[in-house]
Enzyme design. Sequence first.
Site, PDB file in Angstrom:
ATOM      1  N   LYS A  73      -7.628   6.011 -19.620  1.00  0.00           N
ATOM      2  CA  LYS A  73      -7.887   6.500 -20.974  1.00  0.00           C
ATOM      3  C   LYS A  73      -6.610   6.412 -21.819  1.00  0.00           C
ATOM      4  O   LYS A  73      -6.117   5.330 -22.056  1.00  0.00           O
ATOM      5  CB  LYS A  73      -8.460   7.910 -20.901  1.00  0.00           C
ATOM      6  CG  LYS A  73      -9.539   8.099 -19.813  1.00  0.00           C
ATOM      7  CD  LYS A  73     -10.816   7.326 -20.080  1.00  0.00           C
ATOM      8  CE  LYS A  73     -11.766   7.264 -18.891  1.00  0.00           C
ATOM      9  NZ  LYS A  73     -12.147   8.544 -18.314  1.00  0.00           N
ATOM     10  N   ASP A  96      -6.757  18.520 -14.907  1.00  0.00           N
ATOM     11  CA  ASP A  96      -7.088  17.177 -15.392  1.00  0.00           C
ATOM     12  C   ASP A  96      -6.604  17.120 -16.841  1.00  0.00           C
ATOM     13  O   ASP A  96      -7.188  17.745 -17.730  1.00  0.00           O
ATOM     14  CB  ASP A  96      -8.609  16.955 -15.284  1.00  0.00           C
ATOM     15  CG  ASP A  96      -9.037  15.568 -15.755  1.00  0.00           C
ATOM     16  OD1 ASP A  96      -8.289  14.945 -16.543  1.00  0.00           O
ATOM     17  OD2 ASP A  96     -10.136  15.124 -15.368  1.00  0.00           O
ATOM     18  N   ARG A 117       0.855  -1.211   0.000  1.00  0.00           N
ATOM     19  CA  ARG A 117       0.000   0.000   0.000  1.00  0.00           C
ATOM     20  C   ARG A 117       0.880   1.247   0.000  1.00  0.00           C
ATOM     21  O   ARG A 117       0.563   2.244  -0.629  1.00  0.00           O
ATOM     22  CB  ARG A 117      -0.981   0.006   1.176  1.00  0.00           C
ATOM     23  CG  ARG A 117      -1.742   1.313   1.292  1.00  0.00           C
ATOM     24  CD  ARG A 117      -3.082   1.222   2.028  1.00  0.00           C
ATOM     25  NE  ARG A 117      -3.061   0.376   3.201  1.00  0.00           N
ATOM     26  CZ  ARG A 117      -2.439   0.690   4.351  1.00  0.00           C
ATOM     27  NH1 ARG A 117      -1.806   1.828   4.487  1.00  0.00           N
ATOM     28  NH2 ARG A 117      -2.463  -0.153   5.369  1.00  0.00           N
ATOM     29  N   TYR A 148     -15.864  16.373 -16.344  1.00  0.00           N
ATOM     30  CA  TYR A 148     -16.223  14.961 -16.398  1.00  0.00           C
ATOM     31  C   TYR A 148     -17.330  14.712 -15.366  1.00  0.00           C
ATOM     32  O   TYR A 148     -17.235  15.195 -14.226  1.00  0.00           O
ATOM     33  CB  TYR A 148     -14.979  14.126 -16.070  1.00  0.00           C
ATOM     34  CG  TYR A 148     -15.255  12.659 -15.922  1.00  0.00           C
ATOM     35  CD1 TYR A 148     -15.604  11.885 -17.026  1.00  0.00           C
ATOM     36  CD2 TYR A 148     -15.190  12.045 -14.686  1.00  0.00           C
ATOM     37  CE1 TYR A 148     -15.868  10.539 -16.884  1.00  0.00           C
ATOM     38  CE2 TYR A 148     -15.452  10.691 -14.540  1.00  0.00           C
ATOM     39  CZ  TYR A 148     -15.797   9.950 -15.642  1.00  0.00           C
ATOM     40  OH  TYR A 148     -16.062   8.612 -15.500  1.00  0.00           O
TER      41      TYR A 148
END
Length: 380
Positions: A196, A171, A47, A99
């Site tokens: 993406k 972004d 982690r 988005y």
Amino acid sequence: MKFNTKVIHGGQHHDPSTGAVMPPVYQTSTFIQTSPGKPLADYEYSRASNPTRTALENALASIENGTRGLAFSSGLAATDCILRSFKAGDEIIAMDDLYGGTYRMFTRIYKDSAIKFHFVDMTDIAKLKSLINENTKLVWVETPTNPLMKLADIEEVAKITKEHKIWFAVDNTFATPYLQKPLDLGADIVMHSATKYLGGHSDVIAGALIVKDEALGEQLHFQQFATGATLGPMDSFLVLRGIKTLSLRVQRHCENGEKVVEYLSNHPKVNTVYYPGLKNHPFHEIAKKQMKAFGGMVSFTFKSGKKEDSIAFLEKLKVFTLAESLGGVESLANHPALMTHASIPADKRAEVGITDDLVRLSVGIEDAEDLIADLEQALA
Ligand SMILES: *Cc1c(COP(=O)(O)O)cnc(C)c1O
């Protein structure tokens, strides 16, 4: 190192123990310690960090010209990590066209947080300035936006955020660092849905943050480690592999995008085409200034203005796949109002211009002639 070399070698080392050219998928949760508190290498628990993820994070930092990259289990997890930096009373100014999932997080998940969100048209710099006060902590920009391809002038916004000592996050999912480098233009944080273009093959959900400032990188890493939405080793490997062909893929996305735009712009049934490469696009000058080319994302509306026409068109497509998401090698088509942006209330959608006849295309890297033939038969 130049960009096309960076996507392949940036921040990468051959595996020291075996000489493997690609980093192995270190599918392990934990790492041996030789004495309590003394790990054999730099790793303790996946982690906190994992070597495959580190390889990806170094590549991310390299291609965005940052010092630190962080890989998350999704783009939204990356965004959420930034938002955990704020407290009640803080204010965030975000672009008005976002988005859908980002908008949903800001307005619903953080509804009771007492963090105040403002949504503005970032091209209206005066409006942006008028909203800034001593509680403003973050300016959030998506450029180009999803799905209307609106742009914000990153350099202009950065001048303001620097003056007021406010964080500025961009972004960069649609543009990718191949086309646009927000950190070089003055942003503090770059966010990606690596699902993406970075991943590029529609086979992984992943997110990323990249920063230049090392202290900010450390703070965000602490939040990531302490909340836990990290990217697993196999998914890290997939994104790293995707990045290696980013330049080639995005070049072809841009070439095909331009051909599709030219075709659509001359089609009698098509009304508006949204593409930053079009000379009549309202933000074409900003696009030319901050982007190397104009990408593979194209939206358009129908002359009839009818939702039924957009649905019939989408049902007829054969090479384009009707599916959410974007940025993969294959061409995808999407109906924002019914699919990706359905979580935005209808009145808000109408306000920003996401009409019921709007179609968004993620133009892939197939042969452009096949893509255009597909559009032709679906529009007939
Ligand atoms: C998909 C997307 C996101 C969200 O990323 P996930 O990986 O789906 O969580 C954020 N911003 C943009 C522009 C996107 O296209």
